[in-house]
Design an enzyme around this catalytic site. Structure first.
Site: not given
Ligand SMILES: *Cc1c(COP(=O)(O)O)cnc(C)c1O
Length: 410
Positions: A227, A268-270, A307, A311, A337-338, A365
């Site tokens: 997050g 768990e960073p994305g 996104r 969002y 077409c949207e 994403y």
């Molecule tokens: C999507 C997700 C993340 C990564 O979230 P980010 O906002 O991209 O860092 C981590 N853990 C879980 C379980 C998720 O579903």
């Protein structure tokens, strides 16, 4: 991305050259940025040796997975196919955590057979898991601490109405199931959503998990999910990772002392790892003056980057073909077409048809949420690594659009 001699560069590679060589639309990722974000997060928690499980739903190209594997990262996965992509990339099963939501027990069984950590998100699956495996297979519990956080209601997952996790108020129920089946619960997890600004939100969540931990004697790790907010605009407020590392790191060490054992601290960073590494290059097809605005219509749309529409996310847009041009106001839209508006009333250096525009923060994403809507192919992906641009996914072809169709006599 740097402006050098009136040209935009990522590392030593000129972005307009990438567009010329691989055509547009194309996703471009900067390997150096991913690695430096990884190291920054690791370092923020020193002397603690945190474990980073990259949330690969953000960007799952095998080259990116391998890049992070080489840095020592593990993987956070949300579907059995993500698990399989991770194993294929070379991650060891015990470096992968499977954190699905509302999947069948069969998908979980398959993940158990592959040897990955299982993170359980609801009471029903917890009971079935206990009945199946007892204490022979460990599992982690995803707790919903009910803290309201996140930039947009669609991306906050910790609130009371959220479908994610087992409510903190159901812990007694969890304990009963745990005892009944003599389970081995070795981790506690929370992931409260995306775009959390305030380190206090993490700390609040941490206290809830530390408190819950008293009921679980077999813990090996606490997983605080992700997050972390990254900058989308200049001067954007972002999660202060260094402050978080200091405060939460110290608090975690105290917690371990109270718990009586050293546990691992996982994240768990994305987005944090890959968002800023990504540049999405598109071409201006049409400049369209209306009574309301000047539209720039580009050779992409919500089929490639959803996104902004889904969002309301802000992606900075730069005309990389005309770095010194006069600034004018445009509305940048897609060719679907949207209504697919990427940005209203954006100041861009004067755009001519054929110019290449660059969307920033396109690493997370972007392509993983792309579709074939309007029968358009998904874009190519390029990784800038070791001073060179490498194609890491070919642009889809027309044949890919009907490859799985089954012909019937009509
Ligand atoms: C999507 C997700 C993340 C990564 O979230 P980010 O906002 O991209 O860092 C981590 N853990 C879980 C379980 C998720 O579903």
């Amino acid at each position: 991305m740097d402006l050098i001699n009136n040209n935009y560069f990522v590392g030593d590679v000129q972005l307009t050259d990438v567009a010329n060589e691989f055509d547009t639309p194309v996703y471009v990722y900067d390997a150096n940025k991913i690695v430096s974000q990884y190291k920054r997060l690791k370092n923020a928690f020193k002397p603690l040796d945190i474990k980073i499980k990259y949330a690969c739903k953000a960007l799952n190209n095998t080259a990116i997975l391998k890049l992070l594997l080489n840095e020592g990262s593990g993987l956070d996965t949300v579907s059995i196919n993500e698990v399989k992509l991770g194993l294929r990339a070379g991650f060891k099963p015990d470096e992968i955590i499977f954190t699905p939501n509302c999947v069948s027990i069969n998908e979980i069984k398959e993940a158990v057979e592959l040897g990955v950590h299982i993170n359980i998100d609801n009471i029903s699956i917890l009971e079935q898991f206990g009945a199946l495996y007892g204490n022979t297979v460990p599992c982690c519990i995803r707790i919903n601490p009910h803290i309201m956080a996140g930039g947009n209601s669609k991306i906050s997952t910790g609130h009371i109405d959220s479908k994610f996790g087992i409510s903190i108020y159901q812990l007694r129920h969890v304990s009963r199931i745990n005892q009944t089946y003599n389970m081995l619960i070795n981790g506690l997890h929370m992931h409260t959503g995306s775009d959390i600004l305030d380190t206090n939100v993490f700390l609040q969540g941490a206290e809830i998990l530390f408190d819950a931990a008293k009921d679980f004697k077999d813990l090996q790790f606490i997983d605080f999910g992700s997050g972390f907010k990254v900058a989308y605009k200049e001067n954007d407020v972002t999660t202060d990772i260094e402050e978080l590392g200091k405060l939460l790191g110290d608090r975690f060490i105290n917690f371990c002392n109270d718990y009586g054992r050293k546990l691992e601290l996982w994240f768990e960073p994305g987005k944090f790892l890959v968002s800023e590494s990504g540049y999405f290059l598109v071409k201006a097809n049409v400049i369209k003056q209306t009574t309301a605005t000047v539209f720039v219509g580009v050779d992409s749309g919500l089929n490639h980057l959803i996104r902004p529409m889904l969002y309301d996310s802000y992606h900075e847009i730069i005309n990389i073909s005309n770095p010194s041009g006069k600034q004018r106001i445009y509305t940048v839209v897609g060719n679907i077409c949207e209504t697919d508006t990427f940005g209203w009333d954006r100041k861009l250096n004067e755009v001519h048809e054929g110019d290449v525009l660059c969307f920033k923060n396109a690493g997370a994403y972007g392509i993983t949420m792309a579709s074939n809507y309007n029968a358009r192919q998904k874009p190519a992906e390029v990784l800038i690594y070791n001073k060179k641009a490498h194609l890491i996914r070919k642009r889809e072809k027309l044949e890919d659009l009907y490859a799985n169709e089954v012909e019937v006599e009509l």
